[in-house]
Design an enzyme around this catalytic site. Structure first.
Site, PDB file in Angstrom:
ATOM      1  N   HIS A 111       3.120  -9.700  10.703  1.00 25.23           N
ATOM      2  CA  HIS A 111       4.170 -10.127   9.782  1.00 25.23           C
ATOM      3  C   HIS A 111       4.840 -11.368  10.368  1.00 25.23           C
ATOM      4  O   HIS A 111       5.178 -11.370  11.563  1.00 25.23           O
ATOM      5  CB  HIS A 111       5.193  -8.994   9.611  1.00 25.23           C
ATOM      6  CG  HIS A 111       6.322  -9.340   8.698  1.00 25.23           C
ATOM      7  ND1 HIS A 111       6.190  -9.365   7.326  1.00 25.23           N
ATOM      8  CD2 HIS A 111       7.606  -9.692   8.962  1.00 25.23           C
ATOM      9  CE1 HIS A 111       7.354  -9.722   6.785  1.00 25.23           C
ATOM     10  NE2 HIS A 111       8.225  -9.910   7.752  1.00 25.23           N
ATOM     11  N   LEU A 125       7.677  -0.468   4.173  1.00 25.09           N
ATOM     12  CA  LEU A 125       7.158  -1.832   4.290  1.00 25.09           C
ATOM     13  C   LEU A 125       7.665  -2.542   5.558  1.00 25.09           C
ATOM     14  O   LEU A 125       8.874  -2.620   5.793  1.00 25.09           O
ATOM     15  CB  LEU A 125       7.587  -2.655   3.064  1.00 25.09           C
ATOM     16  CG  LEU A 125       7.038  -4.085   3.005  1.00 25.09           C
ATOM     17  CD1 LEU A 125       5.531  -4.089   2.782  1.00 25.09           C
ATOM     18  CD2 LEU A 125       7.745  -4.907   1.943  1.00 25.09           C
ATOM     19  N   ASP A 126       6.718  -3.008   6.364  1.00 23.50           N
ATOM     20  CA  ASP A 126       7.041  -3.840   7.543  1.00 23.50           C
ATOM     21  C   ASP A 126       7.988  -3.151   8.520  1.00 23.50           C
ATOM     22  O   ASP A 126       8.759  -3.815   9.212  1.00 23.50           O
ATOM     23  CB  ASP A 126       7.670  -5.174   7.083  1.00 23.50           C
ATOM     24  CG  ASP A 126       6.707  -5.979   6.230  1.00 23.50           C
ATOM     25  OD1 ASP A 126       7.192  -6.739   5.378  1.00 23.50           O
ATOM     26  OD2 ASP A 126       5.486  -5.822   6.400  1.00 23.50           O
ATOM     27  N   LEU A 167       0.841  -1.196   0.000  1.00 22.36           N
ATOM     28  CA  LEU A 167       0.000   0.000   0.000  1.00 22.36           C
ATOM     29  C   LEU A 167       0.877   1.246   0.000  1.00 22.36           C
ATOM     30  O   LEU A 167       1.962   1.265   0.589  1.00 22.36           O
ATOM     31  CB  LEU A 167      -0.907  -0.023   1.223  1.00 22.36           C
ATOM     32  CG  LEU A 167      -1.919  -1.197   1.192  1.00 22.36           C
ATOM     33  CD1 LEU A 167      -2.453  -1.485   2.581  1.00 22.36           C
ATOM     34  CD2 LEU A 167      -3.047  -0.902   0.211  1.00 22.36           C
TER      35      LEU A 167
END
Ligand code: GRF
Length: 194
Positions: free
Chosen positions: A108, A143-144, A92
């Site tokens: 995650h 991301l993450d 996203l």
């Protein structure tokens, strides 16, 4: 609190979250949305009486902004206070993330900050790690990499394959995510270690 859960597959994390949001829990599921029309989790959500929606990324080839605006248009009529990504397999952009800033969680399957991205179990095995696990974090544009809200550790066993390790980590996810969401919905912060 109203919780929207985004999935792409079987939705086993979604089921555990929805099952936990009963009785004296401060939150209730208001929507399960998938980018995959035949995701197994959609049937499980319907069986639990939870409203569902589908927004297919395939309908927006290369048009990330169009896809994310369609997601927002499908989600916001359900007025969620919190978004839980649960096996949602689309990256996203800040457009979507900023719209839900501070109220979007993800699970995650690694002990972040180790192994952001994919194939986390194979990478942990290749590194010879003695421990593996999962992390629930706040979602940010990177991301993450958002703030860690909870982690659960599992041992790596001799002879583990990515599949056997994934199954063990998934069991830990099913314990961790509901516990973190309950605290988050109560406004509690600080990292939960299981
Ligand atoms: C699993 O690999 C899990 O580790 C990750 O998403 C995948 C599917 O989970 N969070 P689910 O069964 O759809 O919740």
């Amino acid at each position: 609190k109203r919780v929207a859960i985004l999935i792409s597959g079987s939705g086993s994390n979604m089921v555990r979250l929805a099952e936990d949001m009963q009785g004296d829990h401060p939150a209730r599921p208001c929507l399960v949305l998938s980018n995959v029309p035949d995701a197994g989790g959609l049937a499980r959500a319907r069986a639990m009486g939870i409203p569902t929606a589908v927004v297919e990324h395939r309908d927006f080839k290369g048009d990330r902004e169009g896809f994310e605006n369609a997601l927002i248009s499908a989600i916001d009529p359900h007025a969620p206070d919190i978004l839980c990504m649960a096996g949602f397999m689309r990256i996203l952009t800040p457009l979507f993330i900023d719209h839900y800033a501070g109220r979007m969680l993800n699970i995650h399957p690694s002990l972040l900050p180790k192994y952001t991205g994919l194939n986390t179990h194979a990478r942990a095995l290749a590194a010879g790690d003695a421990q593996a696990g999962c992390t629930v974090h706040g979602v940010t544009a990177e991301l993450d990499c958002g703030p860690i809200l909870g982690q659960a550790q599992v041992p790596v066993e001799p002879g583990d394959t990515p599949e056997t390790l994934a199954a063990r980590v998934l069991q830990a996810e099913h314990r961790l995510y509901p516990a973190v969401l309950r605290r988050f919905a109560l406004g509690q912060r600080g990292m939960l270690r299981l």
